[in-house]
Design an enzyme around this catalytic site. Structure first.
Site, short mmCIF file in Angstrom:
data_model
loop_
_atom_site.label_atom_id
_atom_site.label_comp_id
_atom_site.label_asym_id
_atom_site.label_seq_id
_atom_site.Cartn_x
_atom_site.Cartn_y
_atom_site.Cartn_z
N ASP A 70 -16.45 15.78 -29.15
CA ASP A 70 -15.65 14.59 -28.99
C ASP A 70 -14.12 14.97 -28.95
OD1 ASP A 70 -18.17 13.38 -28.51
OD2 ASP A 70 -17.39 11.59 -29.97
N HIS A 119 -20.70 21.12 -31.21
CA HIS A 119 -22.08 21.49 -30.43
C HIS A 119 -22.20 22.55 -29.64
CE1 HIS A 119 -24.39 17.96 -32.55
NE2 HIS A 119 -22.96 17.66 -32.48
N SER A 145 -9.56 19.95 -36.02
CA SER A 145 -8.38 20.33 -35.22
C SER A 145 -8.82 20.96 -33.72
CB SER A 145 -7.94 21.92 -35.74
OG SER A 145 -6.85 22.58 -35.07
#
EC number: 4.1.1.65
Length: 287
Positions: free
Chosen positions: A90, A147, A253
């Site tokens: 995300d 992921h 980050s």
């Protein structure tokens, strides 16, 4: 405060010391104070706790446990098309495009070296010359586990020591070689469409960078580049399926992906500045 002053303070701030302190505080169990900070953070950054496996702020004993919270099952469906590479996190798309003359775009008018990003490894950098890159920025409100965008086998991990500038549009536009000067963990994978790099870049207040196979890679920080090699055959291979967790930021980050030439085509939905969701289409394998 002017932008020039903000950038000047970035250079003057003892970023490593500040980050070590933040890491200790974020991992401390402070009871009601921890809960109060978590509730403030949720409100301040509009964190969606409805999708967390445990939505109760009081259930997290440390701020770090909250920050790397799991999502409930099914919150991020993984695109099952084998020809689709999915978003690893995300985030927000900062930059993407071709690696031209060994350079990646950091911001409009600013480029940096793929070889420097990869810890100075000229042979490794050559694998990605003429390929594609994408830079994804994780904001404070985002889910901070990273992921796998595709099925892959881990070949190599490189710890590259460096500075800890904040990562945001202001620093990207004003700090030369930002991503090639900040501390980072470079993960090199072999895939059916060639080599792929997934790079976790540190920043101010990023308490640690972890991978699922090595656990905490940093801290402690070190003065020199360190490299780990992994078996590519036999029972000790480290293999991933698309969508599996591979790492996380404790305060976090940036993720940078590098792809070999003529191996992928970015999805038509890709634009600078758009939000991404882990598991949705990122690119397509070139057959």
């Amino acid at each position: 405060m002017s932008d020039n002053l903000k950038i000047g303070l970035q250079y003057l701030t003892p970023k490593h010391a500040l980050t070590r302190l933040a890491g200790k505080l974020a991992s401390a169990k402070m009871g009601w104070l921890t809960t109060a900070v978590i509730k403030w953070f949720i409100k301040q950054y509009n964190v969606n706790m409805d999708e967390a496996k445990n939505p109760d702020p009081e259930a997290y004993s440390t701020f770090n446990n909250f920050f790397v919270r799991e999502l409930e099952d099914g919150a991020r469906p993984i695109n099952e098309d084998g020809s689709v590479i999915s978003h690893p996190a995300d985030a927000c798309v900062s930059q993407f495009g071709p690696i031209m003359d060994g350079k990646l775009v950091q911001a409009k008018g600013h480029v940096y070296s793929a070889q420097e990003l990869l810890g100075g490894d000229e042979t490794l950098a050559a694998e990605f010359m003429g390929g594609e890159f994408a830079t994804l920025y994780l904001s404070p409100s985002d889910y901070h586990r990273v992921h796998m965008p595709c099925d892959a086998t881990l070949r190599k991990m490189i710890y590259v020591p460096g500075d800890l500038f904040s990562v945001n549009p202001l620093t990207a536009e004003n700090v030369p070689n930002l991503f090639a000067r900040n501390e980072r963990v470079v993960c090199i994978f072999d895939t059916e469409f060639g080599p792929m790099a997934q790079i976790l870049v540190g920043a101010t207040i990023v308490g640690s960078i972890e991978t699922t196979w090595a656990e905490t890679v940093t801290p402690p920080t070190g003065p020199a580049v360190k490299t780990w090699h992994y078996p590519l055959s036999g029972d000790d291979m480290i293999c991933f399926k698309k969508g599996e967790e591979m790492g996380r930021f404790k305060l976090g980050s940036t993720v940078i992906n590098l792809f070999a030439p003529n191996s992928i085509k970015f999805d038509d939905s890709m634009e600078n500045g758009i939000p991404t969701r882990m598991g949705t289409p990122f690119a397509h394998i070139v057959k």
